[in-house]
Design a protein around this motif. Structure first.
Motif, PDB file in Angstrom:
ATOM      1  N   THR A 194       0.343   5.575   5.882  1.00 28.90           N
ATOM      2  CA  THR A 194       0.520   7.012   6.095  1.00 28.90           C
ATOM      3  C   THR A 194       0.664   7.674   4.733  1.00 28.90           C
ATOM      4  N   ILE A 195      -0.075   8.766   4.517  1.00 27.82           N
ATOM      5  CA  ILE A 195      -0.073   9.451   3.231  1.00 27.82           C
ATOM      6  C   ILE A 195       0.941  10.605   3.292  1.00 27.82           C
ATOM      7  N   PHE A 196       1.793  10.688   2.251  1.00 30.37           N
ATOM      8  CA  PHE A 196       2.776  11.759   2.122  1.00 30.37           C
ATOM      9  C   PHE A 196       2.547  12.490   0.803  1.00 30.37           C
ATOM     10  N   ASP A 197       2.993  13.740   0.781  1.00 30.16           N
ATOM     11  CA  ASP A 197       2.884  14.565  -0.427  1.00 30.16           C
ATOM     12  C   ASP A 197       4.205  14.515  -1.176  1.00 30.16           C
ATOM     13  N   CYS A 198       4.162  14.004  -2.426  1.00 33.07           N
ATOM     14  CA  CYS A 198       5.358  13.909  -3.265  1.00 33.07           C
ATOM     15  C   CYS A 198       5.152  14.776  -4.503  1.00 33.07           C
ATOM     16  N   THR A 222       1.627  14.944  -5.570  1.00 34.10           N
ATOM     17  CA  THR A 222       0.977  13.649  -5.715  1.00 34.10           C
ATOM     18  C   THR A 222       1.026  12.908  -4.394  1.00 34.10           C
ATOM     19  N   GLU A 223      -0.100  12.324  -3.996  1.00 33.39           N
ATOM     20  CA  GLU A 223      -0.136  11.580  -2.747  1.00 33.39           C
ATOM     21  C   GLU A 223       0.409  10.163  -2.955  1.00 33.39           C
ATOM     22  N   ILE A 224       1.315   9.771  -2.058  1.00 37.55           N
ATOM     23  CA  ILE A 224       1.834   8.400  -2.055  1.00 37.55           C
ATOM     24  C   ILE A 224       1.610   7.828  -0.662  1.00 37.55           C
ATOM     25  N   ALA A 225       1.525   6.501  -0.567  1.00 33.11           N
ATOM     26  CA  ALA A 225       1.178   5.846   0.697  1.00 33.11           C
ATOM     27  C   ALA A 225       2.329   4.959   1.161  1.00 33.11           C
ATOM     28  N   LEU A 226       2.639   5.055   2.443  1.00 26.39           N
ATOM     29  CA  LEU A 226       3.590   4.160   3.090  1.00 26.39           C
ATOM     30  C   LEU A 226       2.811   3.125   3.876  1.00 26.39           C
ATOM     31  N   TYR A 227       2.836   1.878   3.440  1.00 30.65           N
ATOM     32  CA  TYR A 227       2.127   0.797   4.120  1.00 30.65           C
ATOM     33  C   TYR A 227       3.025   0.190   5.195  1.00 30.65           C
TER      34      TYR A 227
END
Length: 383
Positions: free
Chosen positions: A123-127, A130-135
């Motif tokens: 799931t991609i989140f906005d930080c 910057t986009e970060i991914a939760l695997y």
């Protein structure tokens, strides 16, 4: 040499004088009590718990009932991931949300979800742009760079916003522990006061009257003690409704039987002494003999029994709360906190361990104090 010694004169009064510090009965009891380390430790724990329960809620900014579903089941010590710019941390909640955590451990807001890439199990989140991914494909879940799949550096920080974490509804465990300890101590002390008043008068009258009056009164005690306390609570809750008053009434109606037995036994052993016969000789009434002579002389056993009944009442209140027939939500008690924690026992064992530890501390503290009072009030141990 004989000429180096001078003979001192001594009178008969000085020879008979006992050179020891004169102490009252209360002073002698305190002297023996404070020389028992476990009793002093129990007394200190009780004082600290009272301060924690009574004054603690005034210094917290959370409520025992307000829910915050964004911070559900947050532990006291969190495993976090550094943000791409290394300015803060990121924490993965049990609901697979990403929570911002400041460098000092203070919790921030949840990151905004951008999209869900189910084919890549992330799931991609906005930080902060910057986009970060939760695997979430396999445990443990990780936060990584979605472009090169590089896992961000991890760290372990203490939760500064919620010192003991949050429960399954996002409520502060520390605040609920304060209110739960207050409720448990309130129930115990009120029940102990009712037990002492009823037990002293009932047992004192039965022991002093004797004969058929004693037999009838003690058979009533036997009948009351044979009915389980849980049945009393259920019947009283049907009449009065669920709540704190039902538990207090139930404990007050049942727990005095042990005190009555103790007082009766003490009065039976004391009423044949010479001071009772002397009081009858000078025309003292039954009320005067019972309240001014017999009950004060039995106060040692009464205090010891009372300190032993308090932890028993606390444990019973916690047991009823754990079964779900005590206080009703959102009120907090140590028993209801243990009941709420059973749902997340495997994932968040600290939610059950913390209130259970407080129950153990309370019971050990009062038992230590009762043991110290028993030794301090025993005249046979006086030296």
């Amino acid at each position: 040499m004989d000429n180096q010694w001078e003979l001192l004169e001594a009178t008969n009064e000085e020879r008979e004088k006992i050179w020891a510090k004169n102490r009252t009965f209360a002073g002698d009891v305190w002297f023996r009590f404070r020389h028992k380390p476990t009793a002093i430790a129990g007394f200190v724990i009780i004082v600290l718990l009272l301060v924690f329960a009574l004054a603690g809620p005034y210094f917290t900014r959370y409520s025992y009932s307000v829910q915050n579903l964004e911070v559900v089941n947050i532990p006291p010590r969190m495993k976090v991931y550094e943000t791409p710019d290394h300015s803060a941390y990121l924490y993965i909640t049990q609901a697979l949300k990403v929570l911002r955590v400041e460098k000092d451990g203070t919790l921030g807001s949840q990151l905004k979800k951008v999209r869900d890439e189910s084919d890549r199990m992330m799931t991609i989140f906005d930080c902060d742009g910057t986009e970060i991914a939760l695997y979430y494909g396999q445990k443990p879940y990780v936060i990584a760079n979605p472009e090169n799949n590089t896992i961000y550096p991890t760290a372990v920080v203490w939760n500064r916003s919620f010192v003991l974490g949050t429960d399954n509804l996002g409520r502060d465990i520390l605040t609920r522990l304060m209110y739960g300890t207050r409720i448990s101590l309130l129930v115990a002390f009120v029940a102990a006061l009712v037990n002492m008043v009823i037990g002293i008068f009932y047992g004192g009258i039965a022991g002093y009257a004797g004969g058929n009056v004693d037999n009838i009164m003690m058979r009533i005690v036997d009948i009351i003690s044979t009915v389980p306390l849980t049945l009393y609570v259920i019947l009283i809750m049907v009449i009065l409704g669920s709540g704190l008053q039902s538990i207090i009434v139930a404990l007050g109606l049942v727990y005095w039987v042990d005190m009555a037995r103790v007082v009766r036994g003490q009065v039976l052993s004391l009423k044949a002494n010479e001071f009772v016969l002397a009081a009858k000789t000078i025309g003292s009434s039954t009320k005067t003999i019972l309240l001014e002579h017999l009950i004060p002389n039995a106060m040692g056993s009464i205090l010891v029994t009372e300190t032993m009944l308090i932890p028993s009442a606390i444990f019973m209140e916690a047991f009823l709360g754990y079964l779900g027939i005590g206080l009703q939500p959102p009120m907090a008690s140590l028993g209801t906190m243990c009941n709420d924690a059973t749902e997340n026992l495997r994932s968040c064992p600290h939610q059950l361990f913390i209130p259970a530890l407080v129950i153990c501390l309370i019971m050990f503290a009062f038992n230590f104090v009762g043991d110290g009072l028993r030794d301090a009030l025993d005249p046979k141990l006086k030296k």
